[in-house]
Design a protein around this motif. Sequence first.
Motif, mmCIF file in Angstrom:
data_model
loop_
_atom_site.group_PDB
_atom_site.id
_atom_site.type_symbol
_atom_site.label_atom_id
_atom_site.label_comp_id
_atom_site.label_asym_id
_atom_site.label_seq_id
_atom_site.Cartn_x
_atom_site.Cartn_y
_atom_site.Cartn_z
ATOM 1 N N SER A 33 0.829 -1.207 0.000
ATOM 2 C CA SER A 33 0.000 0.000 0.000
ATOM 3 C C SER A 33 0.863 1.257 0.000
ATOM 4 O O SER A 33 1.829 1.369 0.764
ATOM 5 N N GLY A 34 0.482 2.218 -0.823
ATOM 6 C CA GLY A 34 1.197 3.489 -0.858
ATOM 7 C C GLY A 34 1.001 4.308 0.400
ATOM 8 O O GLY A 34 1.737 5.266 0.641
ATOM 9 N N ASN A 35 0.005 3.958 1.224
ATOM 10 C CA ASN A 35 -0.243 4.667 2.478
ATOM 11 C C ASN A 35 0.294 3.922 3.686
ATOM 12 O O ASN A 35 0.027 4.316 4.825
ATOM 13 N N ASN A 36 1.044 2.853 3.453
ATOM 14 C CA ASN A 36 1.609 2.058 4.545
ATOM 15 C C ASN A 36 2.912 2.700 5.020
ATOM 16 O O ASN A 36 4.010 2.191 4.803
ATOM 17 N N ASN A 37 2.778 3.836 5.694
ATOM 18 C CA ASN A 37 3.967 4.584 6.116
ATOM 19 C C ASN A 37 4.748 3.876 7.215
ATOM 20 O O ASN A 37 5.937 4.133 7.400
ATOM 21 N N SER A 38 4.104 2.984 7.952
ATOM 22 C CA SER A 38 4.794 2.265 9.028
ATOM 23 C C SER A 38 5.693 1.157 8.488
ATOM 24 O O SER A 38 6.491 0.587 9.229
ATOM 25 N N ASN A 39 5.542 0.834 7.186
ATOM 26 C CA ASN A 39 6.318 -0.232 6.537
ATOM 27 C C ASN A 39 6.002 -1.611 7.114
ATOM 28 O O ASN A 39 6.804 -2.535 7.050
ATOM 29 N N TYR A 40 4.813 -1.759 7.654
ATOM 30 C CA TYR A 40 4.353 -3.036 8.191
ATOM 31 C C TYR A 40 4.162 -4.036 7.059
ATOM 32 O O TYR A 40 3.719 -3.680 5.969
ATOM 33 N N SER A 41 4.483 -5.297 7.322
ATOM 34 C CA SER A 41 4.282 -6.345 6.323
ATOM 35 C C SER A 41 3.970 -7.658 7.016
ATOM 36 O O SER A 41 4.718 -8.108 7.893
ATOM 37 N N SER A 42 2.854 -8.269 6.626
ATOM 38 C CA SER A 42 2.450 -9.568 7.157
ATOM 39 C C SER A 42 1.759 -10.343 6.054
ATOM 40 O O SER A 42 0.724 -9.911 5.542
ATOM 41 N N ALA A 43 2.296 -11.487 5.703
ATOM 42 C CA ALA A 43 1.705 -12.311 4.644
ATOM 43 C C ALA A 43 0.301 -12.764 5.036
ATOM 44 O O ALA A 43 -0.610 -12.804 4.190
ATOM 45 N N GLU A 44 0.101 -13.088 6.308
ATOM 46 C CA GLU A 44 -1.212 -13.543 6.747
ATOM 47 C C GLU A 44 -2.231 -12.405 6.714
ATOM 48 O O GLU A 44 -3.375 -12.590 6.285
ATOM 49 N N PHE A 45 -1.828 -11.249 7.144
ATOM 50 C CA PHE A 45 -2.712 -10.080 7.077
ATOM 51 C C PHE A 45 -3.082 -9.781 5.627
ATOM 52 O O PHE A 45 -4.262 -9.583 5.302
ATOM 53 N N ASP A 46 -2.084 -9.757 4.734
ATOM 54 C CA ASP A 46 -2.346 -9.485 3.317
ATOM 55 C C ASP A 46 -3.310 -10.514 2.737
ATOM 56 O O ASP A 46 -4.213 -10.169 1.958
ATOM 57 N N ARG A 47 -3.130 -11.766 3.113
ATOM 58 C CA ARG A 47 -3.984 -12.843 2.584
ATOM 59 C C ARG A 47 -5.444 -12.627 3.007
ATOM 60 O O ARG A 47 -6.359 -12.728 2.186
ATOM 61 N N LEU A 48 -5.653 -12.321 4.274
ATOM 62 C CA LEU A 48 -7.011 -12.150 4.779
ATOM 63 C C LEU A 48 -7.696 -10.935 4.173
ATOM 64 O O LEU A 48 -8.887 -10.978 3.830
ATOM 65 N N VAL A 49 -6.957 -9.839 4.019
ATOM 66 C CA VAL A 49 -7.541 -8.633 3.423
ATOM 67 C C VAL A 49 -7.884 -8.889 1.951
ATOM 68 O O VAL A 49 -8.937 -8.455 1.465
ATOM 69 N N ALA A 50 -7.016 -9.613 1.245
ATOM 70 C CA ALA A 50 -7.283 -9.938 -0.164
ATOM 71 C C ALA A 50 -8.527 -10.809 -0.301
ATOM 72 O O ALA A 50 -9.348 -10.597 -1.193
ATOM 73 N N LEU A 51 -8.674 -11.776 0.599
ATOM 74 C CA LEU A 51 -9.866 -12.630 0.572
ATOM 75 C C LEU A 51 -11.123 -11.816 0.889
ATOM 76 O O LEU A 51 -12.177 -12.014 0.286
ATOM 77 N N GLY A 52 -11.001 -10.884 1.847
ATOM 78 C CA GLY A 52 -12.141 -10.039 2.183
ATOM 79 C C GLY A 52 -12.580 -9.179 1.020
ATOM 80 O O GLY A 52 -13.780 -8.930 0.822
ATOM 81 N N ALA A 53 -11.622 -8.717 0.223
ATOM 82 C CA ALA A 53 -11.946 -7.873 -0.931
ATOM 83 C C ALA A 53 -12.731 -8.651 -1.987
ATOM 84 O O ALA A 53 -13.536 -8.066 -2.718
ATOM 85 N N LYS A 54 -12.499 -9.961 -2.072
ATOM 86 C CA LYS A 54 -13.146 -10.781 -3.095
ATOM 87 C C LYS A 54 -14.464 -11.401 -2.636
ATOM 88 O O LYS A 54 -15.245 -11.869 -3.464
ATOM 89 N N GLU A 55 -14.687 -11.440 -1.326
ATOM 90 C CA GLU A 55 -15.820 -12.184 -0.784
ATOM 91 C C GLU A 55 -17.156 -11.484 -1.053
ATOM 92 O O GLU A 55 -17.385 -10.367 -0.595
ATOM 93 N N PRO A 56 -18.080 -12.140 -1.779
ATOM 94 C CA PRO A 56 -19.376 -11.511 -2.077
ATOM 95 C C PRO A 56 -20.397 -11.642 -0.951
ATOM 96 O O PRO A 56 -21.377 -10.901 -0.929
ATOM 97 N N ASN A 57 -20.163 -12.596 -0.028
ATOM 98 C CA ASN A 57 -21.092 -12.785 1.077
ATOM 99 C C ASN A 57 -20.760 -11.818 2.209
ATOM 100 O O ASN A 57 -19.633 -11.797 2.720
ATOM 101 N N ALA A 58 -21.732 -11.006 2.625
ATOM 102 C CA ALA A 58 -21.475 -9.931 3.587
ATOM 103 C C ALA A 58 -20.981 -10.467 4.927
ATOM 104 O O ALA A 58 -20.042 -9.921 5.518
ATOM 105 N N GLU A 59 -21.604 -11.527 5.449
ATOM 106 C CA GLU A 59 -21.214 -12.059 6.756
ATOM 107 C C GLU A 59 -19.815 -12.664 6.717
ATOM 108 O O GLU A 59 -19.010 -12.465 7.634
ATOM 109 N N LYS A 60 -19.514 -13.434 5.665
ATOM 110 C CA LYS A 60 -18.182 -14.024 5.534
ATOM 111 C C LYS A 60 -17.126 -12.933 5.360
ATOM 112 O O LYS A 60 -16.004 -13.056 5.854
ATOM 113 N N ARG A 61 -17.513 -11.877 4.667
ATOM 114 C CA ARG A 61 -16.590 -10.761 4.447
ATOM 115 C C ARG A 61 -16.230 -10.094 5.770
ATOM 116 O O ARG A 61 -15.058 -9.805 6.040
ATOM 117 N N ILE A 62 -17.229 -9.861 6.621
ATOM 118 C CA ILE A 62 -16.968 -9.270 7.931
ATOM 119 C C ILE A 62 -16.020 -10.158 8.732
ATOM 120 O O ILE A 62 -15.076 -9.665 9.372
#
Length: 555
Positions: A465-494
């Motif tokens: 992310s261009g706004n990730n000024n803290s330079n944080y990096s986590s493969a697991e975090f990235d994976r979960l956020v990517a899955l959330g972006a694709k999830e069409p079911n509202a409850e599963k997305r939450i």
Amino acid sequence: MRFSQVLLLLFTACLMTFSGCGKKETRVEEGNRLQELHLGNGSEPPTIDPAAVTDLVSFRIMRDIWEPLIDYDATTNQLVPAAAERWEMREDGLEYIFYIREDAKWSNGDPLTAHDFEYGIRRYLEPAMAAPYTEFFKGIKNAVAYSRGETIQATGERMITWDDVGVKALDDRRLRFEMEHPNLALLVFLRSQYFYPIHQASIEEFGAIDETKNSKYFQPETLVTNGPFELVDWQPNKVVTIAKTDTYWDSEVVQLNKVHFYPIDNQETEYNSFRAGQLHKTSTVPSSKMQLINSSDNPAIRRAPFYGTYYYEFNVEKPPFDDPRVRRALSYAIDREQIIEYIAQGGQQLASSFIPPTVNGYMPDFQIAPDLDEARRLLAEAGYPNGEGFPPTELIFNTSEGHRAIAEAVQQMWKDELGIEVTLANQEWKVFLQTRVNGNYQIARAAWVGGLDMAGYLDIFETNSGNNNSNYSSAEFDRLVALGAKEPNAEKRIKLFQDAERVLLTDMPVAPIYHYTTTQLVHPAVQNWHDSPIDFRLLKYVYLDPQVKLDMREL
């Protein structure tokens, strides 16, 4: 000369000068008469280039000189047509088509077309533009990959070109978005500045599509925009002025003639300017006046929940903040209730999560809380028992007495509870933003307003992310956020975003302090100024009633 003639001459002089023999109009009174709105805007805007803006100070000006495809109804916070009169979404969520209004025009009178939106989006995504926030484009075919200069994944033989990106003007009236996967947040994101149209012919007088970032084009003399107002004056560190434009398709509803934005970063000065009749609205209220405000029922006082988070950001590439134990220790040692009750005093909500609760139905299932014993244990485990040997540390914040007061309180908490000495440094707004972008800090005050969808809050911590000024990096975090972006079911997305936030708050690259409320002074002559959880309203609907007066007592 007769005495009566002398009196007549004096009376005439009074009328001509409008002062001296009677009370002079204040700026607000004059504004009410002329339909000119005067707003405190906190700081000097760093830029109004849609490809570069990442701050609210600039966005408050931009949002009324540009008009996006769709926008919010300020009274309901529902999406409504704007430059596009309607839109269609395919049932599977993989295609959107927006229909541009036939009577929409630029401020120079040129017709507004779907090609202008495609050009603006392409400009933002050009690799050389180094787009700060491509996360809004998730799901749009090849959009993020194009911005990063990637190759076609299937073959890897050639670079992705604009022809491969799923943003296309089908003709002058129709703009199509082709999706790789559904994204429930796309419609919310479309109102952001990154999707604004750009007038190609005028901006390219200043360079090619990827050479105009923050160029001189974005000045009153040359800027062409498509909103209800246009930029007419910009005096740095004094005022930015926008004026009604008759070329706007819905200009008949616009009653304000001008809006003036004043970069007053001293909250006491802004407060006093309001009381002196120089401003219709303040950007905030100084903490020193909160007790008075909290006990007053003056109609100028406006307070509302605000979907934003105030936090401290650790640069995880700077030791000792590369150690999550140190970050957690400092976060656990912050007494957030004390900050809210005795310093901020604006009805803020204690932040035990990063995403504000209730955003789009979201509720966190993992929360942080002060824990001094655990903070001391973690700090000792990291090699700094009672703060011994802890390296010199600086906390930076942008100039504001409110930010300073909070920083001084946290500084004392860390000293008293952990034995850590921290120095404080304030910076002017534009310098402060650049310092964070450059990563030249250890701990920084920060805030984020992600809008009405939960995705807008966690995306900024993704590795790329261009706004990730803290330079944080986590493969697991990235994976979960990517899955959330694709999830069409509202409850599963939450649930996916809850899991992602749990990872974030365990790693603690940021220490959330509180979720905002807006506390502002708004002159009651300002009509249709609706409160909103994203502090947003369209100035095209705002007007001034000269008959409404304000009693400054209890302010």
